[in-house]
Each structure stands twice: as C-alpha cells, then as structure tokens.
Design a protein around this motif. Sequence first.
Motif, PDB file in Angstrom:
ATOM      1  N   THR A   1      19.549  12.038  37.978  1.00  0.00           N
ATOM      2  CA  THR A   1      19.747  11.050  36.922  1.00  0.00           C
ATOM      3  C   THR A   1      19.241  11.542  35.575  1.00  0.00           C
ATOM      4  O   THR A   1      19.757  11.141  34.534  1.00  0.00           O
ATOM      5  N   GLN A   2      18.216  12.394  35.584  1.00  0.00           N
ATOM      6  CA  GLN A   2      17.708  12.987  34.337  1.00  0.00           C
ATOM      7  C   GLN A   2      17.082  14.343  34.648  1.00  0.00           C
ATOM      8  O   GLN A   2      16.333  14.482  35.604  1.00  0.00           O
ATOM      9  N   THR A   3      17.417  15.313  33.823  1.00  0.00           N
ATOM     10  CA  THR A   3      16.843  16.653  33.943  1.00  0.00           C
ATOM     11  C   THR A   3      16.385  17.110  32.567  1.00  0.00           C
ATOM     12  O   THR A   3      16.569  16.392  31.564  1.00  0.00           O
ATOM     13  N   MET A   4      15.819  18.283  32.509  1.00  0.00           N
ATOM     14  CA  MET A   4      15.419  18.831  31.212  1.00  0.00           C
ATOM     15  C   MET A   4      16.629  18.928  30.275  1.00  0.00           C
ATOM     16  O   MET A   4      16.539  18.624  29.080  1.00  0.00           O
ATOM     17  N   GLN A   5      17.794  19.316  30.821  1.00  0.00           N
ATOM     18  CA  GLN A   5      18.988  19.462  29.986  1.00  0.00           C
ATOM     19  C   GLN A   5      19.451  18.134  29.401  1.00  0.00           C
ATOM     20  O   GLN A   5      19.769  18.041  28.213  1.00  0.00           O
ATOM     21  N   THR A   6      19.488  17.079  30.245  1.00  0.00           N
ATOM     22  CA  THR A   6      19.971  15.789  29.764  1.00  0.00           C
ATOM     23  C   THR A   6      18.955  15.119  28.840  1.00  0.00           C
ATOM     24  O   THR A   6      19.323  14.413  27.904  1.00  0.00           O
ATOM     25  N   LYS A   7      17.676  15.339  29.104  1.00  0.00           N
ATOM     26  CA  LYS A   7      16.630  14.706  28.310  1.00  0.00           C
ATOM     27  C   LYS A   7      16.611  15.229  26.880  1.00  0.00           C
ATOM     28  O   LYS A   7      16.426  14.461  25.924  1.00  0.00           O
ATOM     29  N   TYR A   8      16.804  16.536  26.739  1.00  0.00           N
ATOM     30  CA  TYR A   8      16.718  17.150  25.404  1.00  0.00           C
ATOM     31  C   TYR A   8      18.072  17.621  24.883  1.00  0.00           C
ATOM     32  O   TYR A   8      18.139  18.270  23.842  1.00  0.00           O
TER      33      TYR A   8
END
Length: 487
Positions: free
Chosen positions: A73-80
């Motif tokens: 649902t959220q990773t480093m890529q999606t977060k930033y």
Amino acid sequence: MLKIKNPIEKHFEKITCYHIYFFVFIFLSKIPVYWHIMNMIFLSPPMNYTCLVPFKGKPCPCDDPDWDKSVFTQTMQTKYGIVCDQAWLVSFSQSMLYVGTLIGALLFGFLSDLFGRLSMFTLSCFWLGITGCLVIVMPTVTTYTVMRCLEGVGVGGAIVIGFVLLIEFCGTKHREMVTALYHIPINIGHISLAGMSYLMRDCDVLQLGLSLPVFLCVVIWFLVYESPKWLMDRGNIPKAAKVMQKISKFNKNNSCDTIEEEMNEFCTARDATAQTKVHFFQIFRHRKLSRNLLCMSFIYFVTGMGYYGVAQYIGTMSGDIHLNVAISGTLLIPGTLSTAFLLRLMSRRRFLMLTNFFSGVFMLAVIFIPADYPIVRMVMASIGCCFFFMSFVIVFLYSVELFPTSVRNSVLGFLSVLSRLGQIIAPPINSLNPTVAGAIFGVAAIIGAALCYPLPETKHIDLPSTLEDSKALPRTRQQMNEDIQLR
C-alpha cells in the motif's frame, strides 16, 4: 606461546546454566537487529506504475504516476514519488544504510575495546531503536536517507559487539557450535521479515513494527555480566574475578573460589615472557598479522557483498517477493545446522575455502540457466546464498581467533567495514544486467576461496591474548597437532 591455560577459558570449557541463560538473550537480540539489515527488500520493493499523462507517449518523465498497490500500500517510492530519473535513490538509500553499518562497526568496535562490550552493545541497540522510529517521520527523501544511515550505525555496532561478547564467553571446545547456532536467529529473522511484511504492507507501519522490539535489547544491560576476559586483559582482575564468582553462584557451585589467584598467576606468567600487546595500526609492522588481515579483508568484502547482494538478487526475481524471500531464508537453516556439524570435523581454513568456492560456482551456474526456468534459477541462487551465509558464519569465528585480545574488537570492526563496503556496492551491482550481477558475485567468491590458502589454522587453539600468541598460530595441520600436544 604461553603454555599456562587461560583460567577464564578453562572455566568456560563446560556449557553451564549461565551460558544458556546468556546465549538466549544474545541470540534473541539478533532477530530485531537483523530485520534492519534486510528490511529494504520490503521498504522499497520493485513497484509498477502507469503514467496518467505520459510525455509524448513515453512513460518517463512522469509527474503523476498511478502506482500498482495490489501488493504494497505504501513504499519508499510511493511515499516520496520516486520515479524515472530518480529511481537511483532507491539503491542509494540501501547503500547508505550499509554506510551506516560500516561506521557503526568501526566506531563501536573501537569504543567497546576501550569502555567494555556490554555497555557499548546496549548503547548501540538503544541508538538503533531511536533512529529506526525516527525514519518514519522524515519529510523528504534526503532526510530519510540520512536517517537510514544513522540507523545503520546502531546495526553495525550491535552486530560486532554481540558476536565478540558471545565468543569471549565460550571455551575452545564449544566455540564452533555456539558460533554456528548464533546464526540461527539470522535465519529466523530472514524468514520472519517476510511474514512481518506480509502482515504490514505500509512501509511506515512495517518500519515501526521492526524498530520497537529493539528497545527490549537494552534490558540486557541489567540481566547479564560484562565479559570477564575483556576485564582481565584490561588489567581489572578484581572485577573480572567478581564476575566469574557471580557466574559460579548463578550455577550454584564453588568452582571460582580461587579464580582471582589463577588470573594473577596467568597474567604474571604472561608478563614474565615479555609478550607484547599490539595496537591496531601496529599490526602492519608484522608480516604474518598483515597477511592475515589483508586476506581476511577481501574475504569479508566478498561475503558481505555476496550474502546481502544475492539475498536482494533473489528479491528482484519474478514471482511472489514474500515467498521468494521466505524460501531463501528457509534454505539457510540446513546450511547453518550443517555448518555447526562440519565446523567440528573440518579445519577453519579448508571449510571457508570450500564455502567460498561453492557459493561462486552456484552463482555462476545461475547465469547459464534460461529465464524460462525461474524456479530453478531461484533455487540455485538460494543455494549460492546459503553457501555465502555459511562463509559468513565461519569468517566471523575465524577472524576473532586470528588476532590478540587488545585489538580483537578493533580488527573485527575494521573487517566489518570491508563487509559493509561489500554490502554498499551490492545494490548498484543488482541494478546491472542480472547476468553481469551474477557473474560478479560468482567470480569474487572464487577469488576469496583462493585467498584462504595463506591463512593459519586456529581450530582447537585458545583465543590469542598477545602478539606472540597470534604470530605462533600454526600454519599446517601437523604444527597444529604438535601445539595441542604441548598444551
């Protein structure tokens, strides 16, 4: 070499109730620490996306990616918002975590030689817990990467000092078995990390879930004793004797009633032979120690690059990432158990040479298997990873047996730096073509196998206390047998 038996090693020849009590705490502390080494596999896994407004029909550059969140649902890529030309930040953040472990291994290695094993171990765990929790509140990718680096400092310190503590509480007879079993928590950490990620698909929730348990490791400060061997070799014989007497009391026996007199006799005899304590940078004045350090440096570099690199390599293979990582972790358990058995049968040098060689052979085999056989490739890579892990088990034990007490932790810290350098370059290697990456891992391991040949043998030899002890380590099996007979 001094022929009087080290009194601490003599009393530690038998595994007692206190040893089991001590080992349980140190072993359990390894699991949450190890989570932080490998968690980047799940904090920043490969993520697919669709660009809602493609640039001239091309996927990059892309200002509005539509991420596939069917797995995470959220990773480093999606977060930033890391896409296209910023994709390098993912492998860079992984490398910076390992830069932190490099710094931590070196820093805490030196500090524990000066201020004690136990205090620095608990400090490194506390540091890891704090920085691990702070990672989730970092507002930008830059501050995130910096905090990951600081998190790595705690990881590096906890790994190095925890292992030295373990070894210094072991007698010669059980050193191989305890060292091998110490890596079972790593296997458990490897497998359970996949389970933790499966339950927590948000990178912030996962990071918090992995960080909070680390604070439990700090409690070890109140539950176990400082290394009596470190205390004795630092000249604090009364306190070392007091620790040994407390251990004896814990075991409900009086085996250490005369331990202080034994320590004084041992140290007096050692001083009378004019044996020399050496500081880290003085190692390079002595040919044998320099040779041992240089060979072990490359081997540490290869094992760090190979084990962590191949573990990440498996994570990028096609299929279910959680299943791939869990399977590769499960295959490590028989490797660890067989290491515990084989270490009792084989010499250190020969065993390390074989594990390096076979890890290289299996990784070279992977690159010749067609992509149409993904399961075969994954299994072969997992076996190669298993051999790399076996090398990791042996090399930690072997290195602490090669150098005297005064520099043992400093040397282990330095060698861990080389291992971390290998880890640092592993993510960029994995960003290359899979065939090139597999070839690099394989060839480097075979070179490491060749560099085992010049090393001396340490099996059944007491931990060296001084420079003379280290220089007198036997080169051949015949010399080793003669030394054992003299002792």
